[in-house]
Design an enzyme around this catalytic site. Structure first.
Site, PDB file in Angstrom:
ATOM      1  N   GLN A 152      39.746 -34.053   0.268  1.00 36.33           N
ATOM      2  CA  GLN A 152      38.025 -32.920   1.469  1.00 36.33           C
ATOM      3  C   GLN A 152      37.498 -32.995   0.618  1.00 36.33           C
ATOM      4  O   GLN A 152      36.140 -32.363   0.955  1.00 36.33           O
ATOM      5  CB  GLN A 152      39.514 -32.084   1.957  1.00 36.33           C
ATOM      6  CG  GLN A 152      39.198 -31.464   2.782  1.00 36.33           C
ATOM      7  CD  GLN A 152      39.009 -30.525   2.677  1.00 36.33           C
ATOM      8  OE1 GLN A 152      38.509 -29.553   1.350  1.00 36.33           O
ATOM      9  NE2 GLN A 152      39.911 -29.358   3.073  1.00 36.33           N
ATOM     10  N   GLN A 172      35.067 -20.908   2.604  1.00 36.02           N
ATOM     11  CA  GLN A 172      34.310 -20.313   1.516  1.00 36.02           C
ATOM     12  C   GLN A 172      33.397 -19.510   2.208  1.00 36.02           C
ATOM     13  O   GLN A 172      32.363 -20.337   3.407  1.00 36.02           O
ATOM     14  CB  GLN A 172      34.213 -20.677  -0.046  1.00 36.02           C
ATOM     15  CG  GLN A 172      33.448 -19.825  -0.792  1.00 36.02           C
ATOM     16  CD  GLN A 172      33.732 -20.858  -2.287  1.00 36.02           C
ATOM     17  OE1 GLN A 172      33.908 -22.089  -1.798  1.00 36.02           O
ATOM     18  NE2 GLN A 172      32.972 -19.882  -3.257  1.00 36.02           N
ATOM     19  N   HIS A 185      31.765 -31.226  -0.996  1.00 40.08           N
ATOM     20  CA  HIS A 185      31.665 -32.017  -0.170  1.00 40.08           C
ATOM     21  C   HIS A 185      30.820 -32.851  -0.705  1.00 40.08           C
ATOM     22  O   HIS A 185      30.239 -34.190   0.280  1.00 40.08           O
ATOM     23  CB  HIS A 185      32.074 -31.707   1.261  1.00 40.08           C
ATOM     24  CG  HIS A 185      32.820 -30.336   1.633  1.00 40.08           C
ATOM     25  ND1 HIS A 185      33.956 -31.092   1.495  1.00 40.08           N
ATOM     26  CD2 HIS A 185      32.871 -29.500   2.116  1.00 40.08           C
ATOM     27  CE1 HIS A 185      34.460 -29.488   1.750  1.00 40.08           C
ATOM     28  NE2 HIS A 185      34.054 -28.941   2.244  1.00 40.08           N
ATOM     29  N   ARG A 228      41.842 -25.553  -6.611  1.00 39.51           N
ATOM     30  CA  ARG A 228      41.001 -26.084  -6.054  1.00 39.51           C
ATOM     31  C   ARG A 228      39.263 -25.285  -6.382  1.00 39.51           C
ATOM     32  O   ARG A 228      38.876 -26.265  -6.246  1.00 39.51           O
ATOM     33  CB  ARG A 228      41.380 -25.879  -4.450  1.00 39.51           C
ATOM     34  CG  ARG A 228      40.525 -26.803  -3.423  1.00 39.51           C
ATOM     35  CD  ARG A 228      40.406 -26.695  -1.811  1.00 39.51           C
ATOM     36  NE  ARG A 228      39.882 -27.538  -1.208  1.00 39.51           N
ATOM     37  CZ  ARG A 228      38.820 -26.781  -0.926  1.00 39.51           C
ATOM     38  NH1 ARG A 228      38.334 -25.051  -0.676  1.00 39.51           N
ATOM     39  NH2 ARG A 228      38.156 -26.842  -0.125  1.00 39.51           N
ATOM     40  N   SER A 274      36.600 -26.441   5.779  1.00 45.51           N
ATOM     41  CA  SER A 274      37.032 -26.822   4.424  1.00 45.51           C
ATOM     42  C   SER A 274      38.243 -25.633   3.568  1.00 45.51           C
ATOM     43  O   SER A 274      39.464 -26.518   4.227  1.00 45.51           O
ATOM     44  CB  SER A 274      35.894 -26.294   4.124  1.00 45.51           C
ATOM     45  OG  SER A 274      35.678 -26.638   2.370  1.00 45.51           O
ATOM     46  N   LEU A 275      37.865 -24.822   3.013  1.00 46.95           N
ATOM     47  CA  LEU A 275      39.153 -24.086   2.548  1.00 46.95           C
ATOM     48  C   LEU A 275      40.472 -24.350   3.601  1.00 46.95           C
ATOM     49  O   LEU A 275      41.399 -23.542   2.670  1.00 46.95           O
ATOM     50  CB  LEU A 275      38.551 -22.872   1.404  1.00 46.95           C
ATOM     51  CG  LEU A 275      39.296 -21.688   1.443  1.00 46.95           C
ATOM     52  CD1 LEU A 275      40.577 -22.017   0.169  1.00 46.95           C
ATOM     53  CD2 LEU A 275      38.976 -20.587   1.082  1.00 46.95           C
TER      54      LEU A 275
END
Length: 410
Positions: A361, A114, A312, A224, A199-200
């Site tokens: 995560q 993102q 996070h 998510r 991440s994503l």
């Protein structure tokens, strides 16, 4: 191979292929019986199923939801095929999670997270039917014209967490199809032996590696984004990039900021991106304290990130239970190639472990710097960034100026 099948009953094991078509191709059987016998009591163990992790499985099961499967992983690559044995103890089935531990990368696909989104992305996908088809599949799941939002915006809509995550996921996989359509593109795709995402982007990497279908991955990414937005709405939080400091100095900066705020506003390093660029997440007051103190720590600048909240960190804890439920209901297979986790910078083979890692995560710092350094230290020859923007390529070059990386944008 047949000799091993005859041996299995003597060890108290039963072999049940999940599909007879898997046996029509040459396959390698590389499970260590000595390791198995030392770790479980053989009389109480049965070989419950075979999860095929090789290319032909992806082609035959159409696991990414592409019109013709993932052609790059078809029969020509059967020499790379594997059969992964899962050992069942009672009702529990597990795959040896250390399967990819000693991976030796040569060519990597890296997928953005993102923040990489930009109005206009996806234009190139319109020129490649297989890429455009992914957006059409996405429309059925999302309930709106995703490609139209990607190309035309508005920016505020595209930047929202609930929309940007599905948009980047689909656009990144569309980039794979755009690459495939180019001269030599299929050969590049065939050569990829490790993948990861920021991440994503880890979800995109898992979809590319066949751990779940394109459709299932998109459903997970959609949920998510919604869950993370909901967690962000529940508490005032933010993220800021600290530029020009090493990770130790950024940690000291966080410690200093935390001395001035309540527990609910504490901050921490959330994204270990690369030397000189680390993202800090936490309560708004804590982030403001970081910004105020950054100059005194010799930071070059701070940049407030346009995200919904403190990704996070523990601020995302409300999203975990929703993710866990969705992951539990999703079929996840052993990836056909190593997929490096953001949580521990290691590849995982066991589907149950992958589910637990993905749930963790959103509250765990992203270990991207360690991931890239590990790949380069393992003598990775070439990597490709697939998806919108050039953030990943910039990070890789910051870690090693001589690293070979090419951006495949759409």
């Amino acid at each position: 191979m047949h000799a091993l099948f005859h041996l299995l009953p003597t060890l108290g094991l039963r072999f049940k292929p999940s599909s007879s078509r898997f046996l029509s191709h040459p396959i390698s059987f590389s499970y260590s019986l000595s390791t198995m016998s030392s770790s479980v009591a053989l009389p109480s163990v049965s070989l419950k199923k075979v999860s095929f992790g090789g290319p032909e499985f992806l082609k035959s099961s159409n696991s990414l939801g592409f019109k013709h499967g993932i052609r790059g992983f078809g029969p020509r690559n059967l020499d790379k095929s594997r059969v992964f044995m899962s050992v069942s103890v009672g009702s529990q089935t597990a795959v040896d999670d250390a399967l990819f531990l000693d991976y030796k990368p040569t060519c990597a696909f890296l997928f953005p997270g993102q923040g990489a989104q930009a109005v206009g992305m996806g234009k190139e996908a319109q020129k490649v039917p297989a890429a455009e088809d992914l957006y059409k599949k996405a429309n059925d799941i999302l309930g709106f014209d995703l490609l139209d939002v990607c190309i035309n915006g508005p920016k505020e809509k595209l930047d929202s967490t609930v929309l940007s995550q599905p948009a980047i996921y689909v656009t990144s996989l569309a980039a794979v199809e755009v690459l495939r359509a180019r001269d030599g593109g299929q050969q590049i795709i065939d050569s990829v032996d490790v993948t990861c995402g920021l991440s994503l982007g880890e979800y995109t990497a898992l979809a590319f590696a066949g751990a779940f279908s394109f459709e299932d991955g998109l459903k997970l990414v959609k949920l998510r984004g919604e869950a993370m937005q909901g967690a962000a709405d529940a508490a005032k939080s933010a993220m800021v990039s600290v530029i020009g400091l090493d990770s130790e100095k950024v940690q000291l900066l966080c410690d200093a900021a935390n001395e001035d705020v309540d527990e609910s506003d504490k901050v921490q390093i959330a994204n270990f991106l690369c030397p000189g660029n680390y993202a800090v997440s936490g309560g708004v007051k804590g982030v403001e304290a970081v910004e105020a103190k950054a100059k005194s720590f010799k930071a070059r600048m701070t940049v407030r990130l346009a995200v919904a909240g403190a990704f996070h960190t523990s601020f995302m804890e409300p999203a975990v239970s929703r993710l866990e439920a969705a992951l539990a209901a999703t079929e996840i297979r052993t990836p056909r190639i190593p997929v490096i986790s953001n949580v521990d910078a290691q590849p995982h083979a066991d589907p149950d472990t992958i589910k637990k890692i993905l749930a963790r995560q959103v509250t765990s710092p992203v270990q991207w710097e360690t991931t890239v350094k590990t790949l380069l230290n393992k003598e990775l020859k070439k990597s490709y960034e697939l998806g919108p923007g050039k953030v990943i390529a910039g990070i890789v070059k910051r870690i090693n100026k001589g690293a070979a990386i090419e951006n495949i944008d759409v």
